[in-house]
Design a protein around this motif. Sequence first.
Motif, PDB file in Angstrom:
ATOM      1  N   SER A   1       0.943  -1.383   0.112  1.00  0.00           N
ATOM      2  CA  SER A   1      -0.015  -0.017  -0.049  1.00  0.00           C
ATOM      3  C   SER A   1       0.773   1.203   0.043  1.00  0.00           C
ATOM      4  O   SER A   1       1.759   1.363   0.567  1.00  0.00           O
TER       5      SER A   1
ATOM      6  N   LEU B   1       1.692   3.471   2.637  1.00  0.00           N
ATOM      7  CA  LEU B   1       0.624   3.458   3.678  1.00  0.00           C
ATOM      8  C   LEU B   1       0.938   2.059   4.624  1.00  0.00           C
ATOM      9  O   LEU B   1       1.575   2.042   5.488  1.00  0.00           O
ATOM     10  N   LEU B   2       0.404   0.860   4.055  1.00  0.00           N
ATOM     11  CA  LEU B   2       0.548  -0.236   4.878  1.00  0.00           C
ATOM     12  C   LEU B   2       1.654  -1.196   4.555  1.00  0.00           C
ATOM     13  O   LEU B   2       2.232  -0.880   3.319  1.00  0.00           O
ATOM     14  N   GLU B   3       2.158  -1.687   5.456  1.00  0.00           N
ATOM     15  CA  GLU B   3       3.343  -2.702   5.164  1.00  0.00           C
ATOM     16  C   GLU B   3       2.724  -4.143   4.188  1.00  0.00           C
ATOM     17  O   GLU B   3       1.501  -4.115   4.415  1.00  0.00           O
TER      18      GLU B   3
ATOM     19  N   ALA C   1      -8.690  -0.449   7.157  1.00  0.00           N
ATOM     20  CA  ALA C   1      -7.196  -0.182   7.649  1.00  0.00           C
ATOM     21  C   ALA C   1      -6.742   0.819   7.025  1.00  0.00           C
ATOM     22  O   ALA C   1      -5.867   1.611   7.441  1.00  0.00           O
ATOM     23  N   LEU C   2      -7.012   0.946   5.540  1.00  0.00           N
ATOM     24  CA  LEU C   2      -6.554   2.218   4.819  1.00  0.00           C
ATOM     25  C   LEU C   2      -6.866   3.442   5.253  1.00  0.00           C
ATOM     26  O   LEU C   2      -6.062   4.461   5.465  1.00  0.00           O
TER      27      LEU C   2
ATOM     28  N   ARG D   1      -4.854   4.209   8.270  1.00  0.00           N
ATOM     29  CA  ARG D   1      -3.448   4.751   8.113  1.00  0.00           C
ATOM     30  C   ARG D   1      -3.470   5.913   7.474  1.00  0.00           C
ATOM     31  O   ARG D   1      -2.697   6.779   7.752  1.00  0.00           O
TER      32      ARG D   1
ATOM     33  N   GLU E   1      -3.353   8.767   9.806  1.00  0.00           N
ATOM     34  CA  GLU E   1      -2.130   8.851  10.395  1.00  0.00           C
ATOM     35  C   GLU E   1      -1.281   9.623   9.570  1.00  0.00           C
ATOM     36  O   GLU E   1      -0.810  10.528  10.117  1.00  0.00           O
ATOM     37  N   VAL E   2      -0.897   9.163   8.348  1.00  0.00           N
ATOM     38  CA  VAL E   2       0.240   9.933   7.635  1.00  0.00           C
ATOM     39  C   VAL E   2      -0.285  11.170   6.966  1.00  0.00           C
ATOM     40  O   VAL E   2       0.450  11.941   6.700  1.00  0.00           O
TER      41      VAL E   2
END
Length: 304
Positions: free
Chosen positions: A245, A262-264, A274-275, A278, A281-282
Motif C-alpha cells: 500500500s 501506507l501499509l506494510e 485499515a487504509l 492509516r 495517521e500519515v
Amino acid sequence: SSQQRTENLLIKNQGVFRPPLISQLLQLTSTMRSTATPLLVILVVVSSVATVVTGLAIPASPAEQTRRAITSIRSAIIEPSDKPKRIYVDYLIPLPPETKDEDIDPWPGGLAQMYPYAEDILRDILKGVVNEAGQCSSQVLSAPDCCGFFIQESQEDPKKDVAAILFPSVDQLDDIERIDKMVGPDRTLILMNKQFQRPADFGFASKSKSQGAIFDRYKWGFAFQELACRGEDVKLTFEHPNWYSCAVCDEDVDLGSQQIKLLEQQLERPTYEALQARINEVLPEPLWMRKMGEAKTKGLKFNR
C-alpha cells in the motif's frame, strides 16, 4: 444494431481448440443463451511527514503493468499446491487515446467498448505466461454480457495450456463451473476483471454455490485497482505473493507526483477500514484542507 456489432467484435479471432477441449467447448457454447514482483496498494496525496516511496510502487505504463502481471501470474502458477490453479486477475485497462480531461465517463460504451482493448491485453498476458506459446483461441460466452473465453496453448505440454474468462459476471456462474471441469485439474484457469466481489452478489439462491465454485477455489495472481478512501485516490496492487500500500499525491504542482507509503506488505488484501486509519495517521489533513493551505501560501495556480 449495437448488440450485433458487439457480438461481431467478440467473435473475431476465433480458433479451433485442441482435444479434448473442442468437443466440450462446442457442447458448452451450444447450451448458452445469450519470481515474484510484489503487489501494492497506492494512494494519491502529498505530505511532508509521510514516507515517500522512491521506487515505482505502481506500474508507470500499460507495458510495465503487463510485464509485472506476467511475472506475478507465473509466480502464482508455479507455487506448489495440491489444488487446481485457479487465479483472479484485475488489470487496470488504460483509457482510450481519444479520452479528454473533461470527459465524465471515459467508457460510455461500458464493457463493449472496453472489450477490444482488454482482449489484446489478455492475449499478451497469456502469451507471456505460457512457455513456448502457440495458438490463442477465443470463444464468446455471452455477447450481451461481453464475456469471452480464451485458451493459450503451450507447444511444450498440453497440461501447460492456460485458459481465461474475460469479464465474467454473476450470470456466468454455470459457465464457470462447466469450464472449470473442462479445463481440468492440470491446466490453469484465470478470471480476468470479474464483475463481482463477494458471494452476496450472486443472490440468495446462488450464494452458497458461488462460494464453493469460485471464492473457495480462486486466489489472486495479479491486481492493480483504484478506489477512493477518505477522499484520497487510492490504488491497490497485488504481485504474488503480497499486497502493498502507498499513496500518490499530485496536488502540489511544484513537488509533482509522489507516492506515499501506507501499509506494510501483507498476504491479505487491505481492508477499507485499515487504509482509512492509516491515511488518517500519515495524512491528518484532508485533501481539500491541503489545497487551501497551498493556495494560501503559494497563491492561486493561475496567478503563479
